[in-house]
Design an enzyme around this catalytic site. Structure first.
Site, PDB file in Angstrom:
ATOM      1  N   LYS A 119       0.852  -1.192   0.000  1.00 53.17           N
ATOM      2  CA  LYS A 119       0.000   0.000   0.000  1.00 53.17           C
ATOM      3  C   LYS A 119       0.892   1.249   0.000  1.00 53.17           C
ATOM      4  O   LYS A 119       1.993   1.227   0.565  1.00 53.17           O
ATOM      5  CB  LYS A 119      -0.867  -0.026   1.259  1.00 53.17           C
ATOM      6  CG  LYS A 119      -1.936   1.057   1.347  1.00 53.17           C
ATOM      7  CD  LYS A 119      -2.776   0.879   2.614  1.00 53.17           C
ATOM      8  CE  LYS A 119      -3.929   1.870   2.697  1.00 53.17           C
ATOM      9  NZ  LYS A 119      -4.734   1.672   3.938  1.00 53.17           N
TER      10      LYS A 119
ATOM     11  N   SER B  54      -9.530   1.554   2.849  1.00 53.13           N
ATOM     12  CA  SER B  54      -8.635   2.389   2.083  1.00 53.13           C
ATOM     13  C   SER B  54      -7.579   1.600   1.326  1.00 53.13           C
ATOM     14  O   SER B  54      -6.923   2.160   0.457  1.00 53.13           O
ATOM     15  CB  SER B  54      -7.948   3.385   3.010  1.00 53.13           C
ATOM     16  OG  SER B  54      -7.160   2.709   3.977  1.00 53.13           O
TER      17      SER B  54
ATOM     18  N   SER C 200      -9.789  -1.148   6.869  1.00 54.40           N
ATOM     19  CA  SER C 200      -9.152  -0.855   5.582  1.00 54.40           C
ATOM     20  C   SER C 200      -8.436  -2.014   4.911  1.00 54.40           C
ATOM     21  O   SER C 200      -8.090  -1.900   3.742  1.00 54.40           O
ATOM     22  CB  SER C 200      -8.204   0.339   5.727  1.00 54.40           C
ATOM     23  OG  SER C 200      -8.935   1.535   5.779  1.00 54.40           O
TER      24      SER C 200
END
Lengths: 575, 575
Positions: free
Chosen positions: A136, A211, A235
């Protein structure tokens, strides 16, 4: 940080430049992408002619233990495995817009280094030898930008690797792409001004979640064997549930976060945690064991000094796993889950019972109180952190995840407690934040006692071993409509080690709309009205398996048990 | 909470009533206390005629393992052990004013219950079977008041035991008194309006330290075999160093705090922790192992799920303990320790070297930055919590620990960073507090890297195994003069598992004043001027042994090693 001298440039110009940079992969890897109205793009890797049969064979190997064994046994070199996943990642990028940083030469050079090491020494570099891993866009890699979807962070080049990156290198892994996020990391979807919107490869009209939605879409397309996301309210679990993946939200500070960038950095009341996202449960164990065995507390001062416990993985605290008692949280009493979630939970119950375990109902406690407490903590700075970062470039703070075009007709009403950012509120004082901590502690204590008290109805002599729950009251909704995060946030607030695993797919025939119930609140009503079997048909349905704080090993083991039970059931039904 | 209906009473009247209640022990236990000018009162238990020879034999048994073995073996009943310690505690109370709650009947009834259990079942109730344990006036006991030195909390009767109390009961212990604290718990001395001032039994002109100073004085007089204090900036280590005791400041959340009252409750940036205080190192292990083996995480949701590790206690991470490398922090660069501390550290170095270990110098890093960060965190609410609690009764917030009479001529100048309470400042916002957290994390990371880097100069292949450091730059000073807590606070800020052990006593012949050095700051100068060999003669000198975060087991083992080495040296010198 260096090379961060362009702050005066118009933010739109910065973004354009950054997007051009991202698009600079080999032209040979450009595919004929299907038009936007083609929703499910999962077959494209097989039909696009970029991936060879060997590439397909490699990237379709979802069992991480098998991949690692082939790498260690030199059946497959890291260079060829990395190349195969890179190609599939670039395909995923063209279809779902999931990547942020692409650095092919660097990754292949690293893969070569790993291959050379094995050739020269006859031993693997570490437990993740040769494995490509996607990260990420928070996990800094020395020499690369860490943008995290902020225009103002374009050009911020990392001076050093984040601790997790460093450990992955030491374990022999090959970090090879970084993936998309939402601006502020505080939405359950993935959209920002710099990189745009990530879509769900099972149905691009639906969100990939967030996210860590870049990882969700990428790993779902098998463009990466393991991706690392982060989770402060769901997330890693939301995109995993929406994209059909396995993941683990580990407890606060079990995994190293040090040196990664973050939103609201320094907020320690409910901590964000890293988590692996992958296509088979073996990936969870391989990742967790490798990272914990590396003694991350010697590099990150916040990490719990707790070795990987093979004993706990053998379910020493859960009767050695022979006869477990699970509890299903069918409904948290705030938002009633859609029919596919109920079916998935019934499948879990049936599979577990068939495997000799017991399944009882979970009785939710203090759900609204926990939700409000957590939301108040997340909003303690009234969005100040987000506004400050955006102010640096002039980029606006995003107020909705709804797309400007091709928007779904329904809009969920005002969320139950508040919007993620909301209108500018008053920042809390430190003392007021402490009062929220007191309340949070009392809520955690009440929940612990509540869980312990289940011992009198499990029949095992122990409290419930794990809770099975939806990760959201719906499967992946259309973009802009994922406005409820409480099925996941519950676990962040209570600090429960929690996995997500895929159970089934929405079936418009099997998952007929339910009769209206007595709605709990306006949001529950809006959620009920959202359900449409046709809209959701084919979307993955995952559930959470919720264990206790710092029970990562046991949660992985119980996830394996549930996964095997589900597979055995499917096999028995000839599916 | 009940019986809390007297808030409208004048706070002085409430206090008078409370003090009368406390004084209601058996008149036969009243002793002819020596006059105030008798400073060292350590011989009074032997001369006061209240304690029988058997009482003396029992209470002089400082080795907890021996006490526990005699209790388990029924050589001594819990009733007689509890009675003996109770008598000695009441003597200590009359000499040093160390107790807050006295509940003889209840404690003896409990002791009888424990004795009956052993008689009936032939097995001990738990690992602390029959052992009297004193508790700082924070650890709630059902049915008793928890006053914590606040007039407004008089009459607050606990509805339930704190988790630690509960666990001690389950372990077979006999909580038998509660002990004095300073108002707000934020001073390194022990004085409040409700119970008054606790003095040091080695020299009543000197402070017993704080905030767990009641335990310090009580345990130093052998009025309790193990006392439980709490530590957020040195509050078990300072009184232990000043009173000649052993203690352990464990890492955040290794021991249960749930259900105990506290100051600034909800402040989670630098957490207060419970810690045992005792007269021999065996008490540290017995207490820690008993509490951790009881799985406190099943009762307190914040406690780390980390079993007691016999492997770590065997120093598995420290070369099995055969050849260790310690580093001495002679001086933190902010306040130069007084000569007795230097001598104590030289004794440690000599003893460890004689035992085959290596001793190098510790190089302090970022001391002022850490100090400022920690003080800013403690003051984040600008004293709001303290003022609110005092406001309830009208009692003033205490601004100094200096006594009104019999005050020392010197006053330390303004402290280095700030006073504990200071003038009313602006409360921080939640966002500003997060910035302090960011800074704290960076400081912890830098310190971790700094410690790891010592591997290249230890000669063991490992980083330094533990640091030896003063707990304060002086031994117990006169009341009102303990204004520097940073030798201890350093460990709270870094979350280092840290013990204190006694090394020697001040000797006016050996500990001559040092030549003036180039003073680091005004406070260092004032501290230099405070030193007076005659004033401090006979006061205990302890040091800290500082290990890593969550290394409680290893720190206890290394404390045993140092303690044995010191004893071997003394024996060799025929002392």
């Amino acid at each position: 940080m260096s090379s961060h001298s362009e702050t005066l440039l118009d933010w739109r110009a910065r973004i354009t430049k950054k997007q051009q940079q991202r698009a600079s992969f080999p032209p040979a890897w450009l595919i004929d992408a299907p038009p936007e109205h083609v929703l499910n793009v999962q077959d494209v890797p097989y039909t696009c002619a970029l991936l060879t049969a060997r590439d397909i064979e490699i990237t379709d190997t979802t069992d991480i233990d098998v991949l690692l064994a082939k790498l260690a046994g030199r059946q497959w070199s890291s260079v060829e495995v990395t190349t195969a996943f890179y190609k599939r990642a670039i395909v995923a990028q063209q279809l779902t817009n999931c990547l942020t940083e692409i650095f092919i030469d660097r990754a292949l050079q690293r893969a070569q280094e790993v291959d050379d090491y094995l050739k020269a020494t006859g031993t693997v570099m570490g437990p993740l030898h040769g494995l490509p891993i996607s990260l990420k866009d928070q996990f800094a890699i020395k020499g690369l930008e860490t943008t995290m979807g902020y225009a103002s962070w374009i050009g911020k080049v990392a001076d050093s690797d984040s601790v997790l990156t460093q450990i992955l290198y030491e374990c022999g892994a090959v970090p090879f792409v970084r993936t998309n996020v939402c601006q502020t990391l505080s939405w359950g979807e993935t959209f920002n001004h710099v990189f745009g919107r990530t879509t769900n490869p099972w149905n691009r009209y639906l969100t990939a979640g967030g996210s860590s939605g870049g990882e969700g879409a990428l790993v779902a397309m098998k463009g990466s064997p393991i991706g690392v996301g982060t989770d402060i309210g769901g997330s890693v679990r939301i995109p995993s549930a929406f994209c059909g993946l396995y993941t683990l939200r580990s407890s606060y500070e079990r995994l190293p976060y040090c040196g990664a960038v973050n939103a609201q950095e320094g907020q320690e009341s409910i901590s964000s945690v890293p988590g692996p996202m992958t296509n088979s449960v073996s990936g969870l164990k391989a990742f967790m064991k490798a990272v914990i065995d590396s003694k991350p507390w010697e590099k990150d001062p916040l990490v719990v000094r707790k070795e990987w416990s093979e004993k706990e993985y053998q379910l020493s605290e859960h009767g050695e796993g022979s006869k477990l008692c699970f509890a299903v949280m069918w409904d948290n009493g705030l938002l009633k889950p859609h029919p596919p979630l109920w079916r998935a939970m019934r499948l879990c119950k049936k599979a577990l019972e068939a495997a000799g375990h017991t399944v009882i109902d979970w009785e939710p406690l203090n759900m609204m109180e926990i939700f409000k407490n957590a939301e108040s903590i997340y909003n303690a700075d009234a969005g100040h952190d987000f506004r400050e970062v955006c102010k640096e470039s002039g980029e606006p703070v995003i107020q909705t995840m709804s797309p400007e075009t091709n928007k779904h007709e329904l809009a969920l009403d005002e969320p139950l407690v508040r919007t993620v950012l909301g209108p500018e509120q008053k920042m809390l004082t430190a003392w007021e934040l402490w009062q929220l901590h007191k309340e949070k502690r009392a809520l955690r204590k009440a929940q612990l006692d509540h869980w312990q008290a289940t011992a009198n109805r499990t029949g095992t002599g122990r409290p419930v071993d794990a809770i099975i729950s939806p990760a959201a009251p719906y499967v992946a909704p259309p973009h802009g409509l994922n406005n409820d995060y409480f099925y996941t946030t519950f676990c962040n607030a209570m600090d429960y080690a929690t996995s997500v695993l895929p159970v089934t797919f929405v079936d418009e025939e099997l998952d007929r709309p339910a009769q209206p119930h007595e709605f709990y609140n306006h949001h529950d009503k809006a959620n009920y009205e959202l359900y449409d079997p046709k809209l959701f048909h084919g979307a993955p349905v995952g559930v959470q398996l919720i264990g206790r704080t710092q029970e990562e090993e046991a949660v992985i083991a119980m996830t394996e048990i549930l996964d095997n039970a589900l597979k055995a059931c499917k096999a028995a039904e000839g599916k």
